[in-house]
Enzyme design. Structure first.
Site, PDB file in Angstrom:
ATOM      1  N   ASP A 195       0.784  -1.315   0.546  1.00 40.06           N
ATOM      2  CA  ASP A 195      -0.206  -0.116   0.070  1.00 40.06           C
ATOM      3  C   ASP A 195       0.679   1.399   0.304  1.00 40.06           C
ATOM      4  O   ASP A 195       0.634   2.143   0.836  1.00 40.06           O
ATOM      5  CB  ASP A 195      -0.581   0.180   1.078  1.00 40.06           C
ATOM      6  CG  ASP A 195      -1.769   0.796   1.090  1.00 40.06           C
ATOM      7  OD1 ASP A 195      -1.789   1.445  -0.130  1.00 40.06           O
ATOM      8  OD2 ASP A 195      -2.342   1.374   2.195  1.00 40.06           O
ATOM      9  N   ASP A 212       2.764   2.340   8.195  1.00 38.41           N
ATOM     10  CA  ASP A 212       1.197   1.258   7.681  1.00 38.41           C
ATOM     11  C   ASP A 212       1.747   0.325   6.492  1.00 38.41           C
ATOM     12  O   ASP A 212       1.024   0.046   6.003  1.00 38.41           O
ATOM     13  CB  ASP A 212       0.469   2.495   6.588  1.00 38.41           C
ATOM     14  CG  ASP A 212      -0.818   2.258   6.999  1.00 38.41           C
ATOM     15  OD1 ASP A 212      -1.050   0.713   7.458  1.00 38.41           O
ATOM     16  OD2 ASP A 212      -1.511   2.639   6.146  1.00 38.41           O
TER      17      ASP A 212
HETATM   18  N1  LIG Z   1       4.095   5.881  13.730  1.00 40.99           N
HETATM   19  C1  LIG Z   1       3.736   7.331  13.810  1.00 40.99           C
HETATM   20  N2  LIG Z   1       3.262   8.072  14.123  1.00 40.99           N
HETATM   21  C2  LIG Z   1       3.012   9.329  14.032  1.00 40.99           C
HETATM   22  N3  LIG Z   1       2.530   9.689  12.543  1.00 40.99           N
HETATM   23  C3  LIG Z   1       1.914   8.347  12.508  1.00 40.99           C
HETATM   24  C4  LIG Z   1       2.506   6.859  12.744  1.00 40.99           C
HETATM   25  N4  LIG Z   1       1.447   5.958  12.481  1.00 40.99           N
HETATM   26  C5  LIG Z   1       0.691   6.715  11.701  1.00 40.99           C
HETATM   27  N5  LIG Z   1       0.308   8.150  11.718  1.00 40.99           N
HETATM   28  C6  LIG Z   1      -0.432   8.645  11.265  1.00 40.99           C
HETATM   29  O1  LIG Z   1      -1.840   8.078  11.668  1.00 40.99           O
HETATM   30  C7  LIG Z   1      -2.276   8.317  10.064  1.00 40.99           C
HETATM   31  C8  LIG Z   1      -2.886   6.775   9.738  1.00 40.99           C
HETATM   32  O2  LIG Z   1      -2.284   5.156   9.788  1.00 40.99           O
HETATM   33  P1  LIG Z   1      -1.432   4.771   8.930  1.00 40.99           P
HETATM   34  O3  LIG Z   1      -1.624   4.758   7.264  1.00 40.99           O
HETATM   35  O4  LIG Z   1      -0.883   3.743   9.932  1.00 40.99           O
HETATM   36  O5  LIG Z   1      -3.465   3.792   8.976  1.00 40.99           O
HETATM   37  P2  LIG Z   1      -4.274   2.941   8.374  1.00 40.99           P
HETATM   38  O6  LIG Z   1      -5.016   1.739   9.109  1.00 40.99           O
HETATM   39  O7  LIG Z   1      -4.100   3.415   6.729  1.00 40.99           O
HETATM   40  O8  LIG Z   1      -5.156   4.734   8.173  1.00 40.99           O
HETATM   41  P3  LIG Z   1      -5.738   5.021   7.201  1.00 40.99           P
HETATM   42  O9  LIG Z   1      -7.030   4.803   6.407  1.00 40.99           O
HETATM   43  O10 LIG Z   1      -6.103   6.471   7.719  1.00 40.99           O
HETATM   44  O11 LIG Z   1      -5.175   5.315   5.836  1.00 40.99           O
HETATM   45  C9  LIG Z   1      -1.288   8.141   9.069  1.00 40.99           C
HETATM   46  O12 LIG Z   1      -1.399   9.113   7.845  1.00 40.99           O
HETATM   47  C10 LIG Z   1      -0.128   9.522   9.926  1.00 40.99           C
HETATM   48  O13 LIG Z   1      -0.628  10.571   9.863  1.00 40.99           O
HETATM   49 MG   LIG Z   2      -2.497   4.642   5.581  1.00 39.17          MG
END
Ligand SMILES: Nc1ncnc2c1ncn2[C@@H]1O[C@H](COP(=O)(O)OP(=O)(O)OP(=O)(O)O)[C@@H](O)[C@H]1O
Ligand SMILES: [Mg+2]
Length: 259
Positions: A195, A212
């Site tokens: 992804d 992610d």
């Molecule tokens: N380790 C981290 N440190 C800081 N911010 C984070 C971190 N992990 C995630 N985030 C924030 O949270 C958001 C969503 O995280 P992630 O992409 O892992 O989850 P997701 O399940 O894909 O959510 P989405 O459906 O919104 O994409 C990221 O875009 C980022 O802004």
């Molecule tokens: Mg994401």
């Protein structure tokens, strides 16, 4: 039949959970938090707090489809990110597809909960593998049930921006760094992110950090080639627009040709 009275220890846990609930209710996003923090999740958070892994819960950083990400303070007052997958509404059937044939998850329970717990472990272990291969990702700290705790990428509760949200000053340098991470991920960690795009790469201290990785698969996953092609397509599309010379075929070859 008389109900057994709760032991002192159980009572203390309940009180602590109530404390947590109050703290959580006080803050914004009450509804969302209520949805994520079922009692079992609160208990798991409480256990992390007891071990000193979580010192204080902070605000919500992101509310996604499959779960939410929170800012918190961890051991040694370090900032941490807590990703909590939603049990009730996650698309666990799709999650299952990303674990097909993965020997790491051959013996999981194929219930909704079982799949989401395995998914959380999968993201944790993928981050570990990526970090070991030299890819800059949030360092994984702990995972239990539907909760993943990792290094917070950002400062003072503010997450680093996504590539999607910034104007890159040196797109060429960022591109080369991301390519080196894709190579390391493929050749060393034997993983495909699956992804990868400007939505899942943060820019922290002028360098890219890949996030992610729940859906990342091992190379022997039946769809790994397609997933890699999709990742390559996204990265080339993003950097071409910024004037970086690149194309899908050469990138794919660079990633998959043994060094
Ligand atoms: N380790 C981290 N440190 C800081 N911010 C984070 C971190 N992990 C995630 N985030 C924030 O949270 C958001 C969503 O995280 P992630 O992409 O892992 O989850 P997701 O399940 O894909 O959510 P989405 O459906 O919104 O994409 C990221 O875009 C980022 O802004
Ligand atoms: Mg994401």
């Amino acid at each position: 039949m008389t109900l057994e009275r709760p032991s002192k220890k159980e009572k203390r846990i309940d009180e602590k959970i109530d404390e947590y609930r109050i703290k959580i209710k006080d803050s914004e996003d009450l509804k969302l938090r209520g949805e994520v923090f079922d009692t079992a999740t609160l208990k798991a958070l409480y256990t992390f707090a007891n071990k000193g892994i979580i010192k204080a819960m902070g605000g919500v950083v992101s509310t996604g489809k499959e779960g939410n990400v929170f800012h918190a303070i961890g051991a040694e007052d370090r900032e941490i990110a807590i990703k909590i997958y939603r049990i009730a509404t996650s698309d666990f059937r799709k999650m299952e597809d990303y674990m097909l044939g993965d020997p790491r998850f051959a013996n999981i329970k194929h219930t909704q909960k079982g799949i989401i717990f395995a998914w959380t472990q999968k993201e944790f272990r993928n981050l570990q593998r990526a970090a070991e291969a030299g890819v800059r990702v949030p360092a994984p700290i702990e995972a239990d049930r539907n909760i993943l705790i990792m290094e917070f990428i950002g400062k003072d509760g503010i997450p680093a921006p996504r590539l999607r949200d910034v104007q890159l000053a040196e797109p060429e340098h960022i591109y080369r760094t991301i390519v080196s991470y894709m190579v390391a991920l493929y050749q060393e960690a034997k993983l495909v992110h699956s992804d990868l795009s400007e939505f899942n790469i943060l820019l922290y201290e002028d360098e890219p950090v890949i996030i992610d990785m729940g859906q990342s698969v091992l190379l022997d996953h039946p769809m790994s080639r397609e997933f890699l092609q999709r990742d390559v397509k996204n990265i080339v599309r993003y950097f071409k627009k910024l004037g970086v010379k690149c194309d899908e075929d050469s990138l794919l070859t660079e990633i998959t040709t043994k060094k």
